[in-house]
Write a protein that holds these residues in place. Structure first.
Motif, PDB file in Angstrom:
ATOM      1  N   LYS A 133       0.815  -1.221   0.000  1.00  0.00           N
ATOM      2  CA  LYS A 133       0.000   0.000   0.000  1.00  0.00           C
ATOM      3  C   LYS A 133       0.850   1.272   0.000  1.00  0.00           C
ATOM      4  N   LEU A 134       2.142   1.147  -0.163  1.00  0.00           N
ATOM      5  CA  LEU A 134       3.027   2.310  -0.061  1.00  0.00           C
ATOM      6  C   LEU A 134       2.722   3.318  -1.169  1.00  0.00           C
ATOM      7  N   GLU A 135       2.586   4.610  -0.769  1.00  0.00           N
ATOM      8  CA  GLU A 135       2.283   5.685  -1.716  1.00  0.00           C
ATOM      9  C   GLU A 135       3.431   6.682  -1.867  1.00  0.00           C
ATOM     10  N   ARG A 136       4.234   6.853  -0.823  1.00  0.00           N
ATOM     11  CA  ARG A 136       5.324   7.834  -0.864  1.00  0.00           C
ATOM     12  C   ARG A 136       6.585   7.199  -0.302  1.00  0.00           C
ATOM     13  N   LEU A 137       7.658   7.244  -1.090  1.00  0.00           N
ATOM     14  CA  LEU A 137       8.946   6.680  -0.696  1.00  0.00           C
ATOM     15  C   LEU A 137      10.017   7.744  -0.919  1.00  0.00           C
ATOM     16  N   TYR A 138      10.636   8.174   0.182  1.00  0.00           N
ATOM     17  CA  TYR A 138      11.650   9.235   0.124  1.00  0.00           C
ATOM     18  C   TYR A 138      13.004   8.630   0.475  1.00  0.00           C
ATOM     19  N   LEU A 139      13.930   8.646  -0.501  1.00  0.00           N
ATOM     20  CA  LEU A 139      15.287   8.119  -0.322  1.00  0.00           C
ATOM     21  C   LEU A 139      16.345   9.180  -0.620  1.00  0.00           C
ATOM     22  N   TYR A 140      15.985  10.443  -0.665  1.00  0.00           N
ATOM     23  CA  TYR A 140      16.929  11.478  -1.054  1.00  0.00           C
ATOM     24  C   TYR A 140      17.949  11.760   0.051  1.00  0.00           C
TER      25      TYR A 140
END
Length: 709
Positions: A133-140
């Motif tokens: 269900k993941l909608e936002r993934l931040y790896l910056y």
């Protein structure tokens, strides 16, 4: 029931087994973990715990878990056991170096995962397994060098993916049908193609600082839903032809590219633009009617360009105000030429400041030239343009005037150019807009162009205007149609000195109660060194002092929330430090500032005379005693002329108030009464702080621990 947990004879039961029932009870009843705060809405915030492991005993009902800036270095599956209801997990600004396979597998309800500002180097195939269900993934802002090609498979619900500010050399295939935002800026990856990005619904694509020299046409034509495109800090020398197939753009950034020129035909299909960034392109102006291509434009950035603020650009300030266009970085949008306008804010100028000539019936209507960007940053003289001619041949004969000939006759002080008209040029008028502020252009007998300046102007082009004080205009009373008062800025400067600025951040913090911290960015707006300096401070500082600044300089200070790249939602102010003390440390300190200079001079002269009399008396008495002891009769009562001249010479060099006390001659030891004029060490006044030279030493609280970033 507890018989199975009984310890062997002679050995105590392990402490963990004894505490296990209590820990299970706390977790089921929703007790708050140690060093954390429980907030309404099943939210837990654990900030600055300074621990390398995850907090324990997290209630199973938790929906939002914030564990940023804790120093967490490792993760395991047991850290998230039972957290089936968790929807948001913030692990940013920690010390994570790896993501174990399946570590988030139990978080089946997770929608937002923030892993930014860590030290992650690799992303494996199963790092995000189970996050259906993941909608936002931040790896910056990590150190990611490689991402497995199948790392994002199964994330079909993903809407936002941020990979900027990493060390990627290869972009993994991004095949996400619902993705709306993708940021791959500040990496070292090859230009992406249509096979790399299969995101038919993508709305925002950010590709800043990728070394792009062009765009893939197939990729651009496949992004039919694209609204925001960031191409700043690349190597584009012209507008990419692939942009002609993108017709739905709303915001476009071309900042900091070596574009050769701006041509209207390159932008004709971008009629829906609402935001345009053309900053740092080395532009001197704009093509005629350029902004008429964008009827919906409401946000414009053209800062950092060396604008040529002459008559062809006089329309710009009025256009900005008339179209209600928000000019971003307004204080950085300044003139570069001519000298009379250099350094002034472009939007603050009036039409008369551009030196436009008085319009007459015989004056030809001039058109703004298409000014291209030039690699040189030095100021350029106004371009000589032909006026109205009677024949086409005469107009074609206009050429760039050459500098005055060193071998020719001496030119007058007002000579601007050497211009030798050919026989076909006899009816050619002077080049338009050469003379500013109403000056009159004419040819002298040597074939040179001269400017006859009005009485209140001077210079080669009449560019220097007398800044005589004008009568203040009467105040304008507020009416119903008057625009509302300018809103109070979120940050402001309360106090400035020659080396510091005190910032008031109370309003900024009050309007943003949930920020993690504040990023302060400040830089000079003039001078050779205009590099920006960045500081990070906690969100509970209502005031902050920037120290170690340069005197008599204008600084731009911006505040933005930490964790938001690109300075989103920033608020800026401008402040000018005062001038440094001009008094030399060798000058005597004047106690009474209102004493007239004549009184001070007379007082100094009287002091000199008294000191001379005292020294003469001492010399006379010593000689008299010496003569009596030797039974030698003095010939006269006056001391030797050489001795008096020596005393007077010392006083002339060091005591007269009208002399500049740069070098003070030593006085004879007989002078035992020191004065302020001959004792400069006693009157030196220190106004600067003792710790100067620490340009970035802006710590206001000594006990504040350094942040991880």
């Amino acid at each position: 029931m507890w018989s199975s947990f009984s310890a062997p004879p002679g050995r105590p039961l392990p402490l963990l087994l004894l505490l296990l029932p209590f820990l299970l009870f706390l977790r089921l009843t929703g007790a708050c973990p140690e060093s954390c705060s429980c907030l309404p809405g099943n939210s837990i915030m654990c900030s600055e715990r300074r621990s390398s492991v995850m907090p324990g005993a997290i209630p199973v009902s938790t929906q939002h878990l914030y564990i940023f800036e804790n120093g967490v270095g490792t993760l395991s599956e047991d850290d998230f056991a039972g957290l089936d209801a968790l929807e948001l997990l913030d692990l940013s600004q920690n010390q994570l170096v790896a993501l174990p396979d399946g570590v988030f597998g139990q978080l089946s309800s997770l929608r937002n995962l923030d892993l930014s500002s860590n030290q992650i180097a690799h992303v494996s195939e199963h790092s995000f397994s189970g996050l259906v269900k993941l909608e936002r993934l931040y790896l910056y802002s990590n150190r990611i060098q490689s991402i497995h090609p199948a790392a994002f498979e199964g994330l079909d619900q993903l809407l936002e993916l941020k990979l900027q500010l990493n060390a990627l050399t290869v972009l993994p295939p991004v095949r996400l049908p619902r993705l709306l935002l993708l940021d791959i800026s500040h990496n070292r990856i090859p230009p992406p193609g249509a096979a790399d990005l299969r995101t038919p619904n993508l709305e925002s694509l950010r590709m800043a600082d990728l070394g792009l020299a062009g765009l893939d046409e197939e990729l651009m034509s496949s992004l039919t839903n694209l609204h925001v495109l960031d191409l700043s800090q690349n190597k584009l020398t012209s507008m990419p032809a692939a942009l002609r197939s993108v017709r739905g753009l709303i915001r476009l950034s071309l900042a900091s590219n070596p574009l050769g020129q701006l041509a209207k035909e390159d932008f004709e299909n971008l009629v829906g633009l609402q935001g345009l960034d053309l900053s740092n392109l080395n532009l001197q102006g704009f093509p005629e009617g350029f902004f008429q291509l964008f009827p919906k434009l409401n946000h414009l950035t053209v800062a950092g360009n060396p604008f040529n603020c002459l008559c062809p650009l006089a329309w710009f300030p009025g256009w900005v105000r008339g179209q209600s266009v928000e000019l971003a970085r307004r204080e950085e949008t300044r003139c570069h030429f001519p000298p009379s306008n250099s350094g002034k804010v472009l939007a603050d100028l009036e039409r008369r400041d551009f030196g436009c000539p008085v319009t007459t019936a015989a004056t030809a209507r001039t058109r703004p030239p298409v000014l291209s960007s030039t690699p040189a940053a030095a100021p350029l003289p106004p371009t000589a343009r032909a006026g109205t001619t009677t024949t086409a041949a005469a107009a074609a004969s206009v050429h760039t005037p050459s500098p005055p000939d060193a071998q020719g006759p001496a030119a007058s002080p007002s000579t601007a150019y050497r211009y030798r008209p050919r026989p076909a040029d006899k009816e050619l008028l002077c080049p338009a807009n050469i003379c500013l502020n109403g000056g009159t252009c004419k040819f002298n007998p040597q074939g040179q162009v001269e400017c006859l300046c009005p009485p209140d102007t001077a210079g080669l082009y009449c560019e220097n205007r007398d800044e005589s004080p004008s009568h203040p205009s009467p105040p304008v009373e507020a009416t119903a149609g008057t625009a509302a008062a300018t809103p109070e800025p979120d940050i402001s400067s309360r106090q400035v000195t020659s080396t510091s600025i005190l910032l008031d951040l109370k309003r900024y913090i009050a309007t943003r109660p949930h920020i993690r911290g504040i990023r302060l960015t400040y830089r000079k707006l003039s001078g050779p060194d205009q590099r920006a300096q960045t500081l990070h401070i906690p969100a509970n500082f209502p005031e902050y002092t920037l120290r170690g600044l340069r005197p008599n300089c204008t600084y731009s200070v911006c505040a933005s929330a930490m964790g938001e790249p690109g300075g989103a939602g920033s608020s800026c102010t401008e402040a000018r430090t005062t001038g440094a003390p001009v008094a030399s440390p060798m000058e005597p300190r004047v106690v009474d500032p209102v004493a007239p200079p004549l009184v001070l001079a007379l007082a100094g002269l009287a002091l000199v005379m008294v000191a001379t009399a005292v020294v003469a008396a001492l010399v006379f008495l010593r000689r008299r005693r010496r003569s009596k002891a030797a039974h030698v009769e003095l010939d006269g009562d006056e001391p030797a002329p050489l001795e008096l001249e020596g005393v007077k010479a010392c006083l002339d060099n060091g005591a007269l108030p009208h002399k500049q006390p740069e070098i003070i001659a030593p006085c004879p030891p007989q002078q035992t009464t020191p004065t302020t004029t001959t004792m400069p060490n006693g009157v030196q006044e220190y106004e600067a702080l003792l710790m100067q030279g620490q340009g970035n030493a802006n710590n206001n609280v000594a006990s504040l621990k350094p942040s991880y970033f």
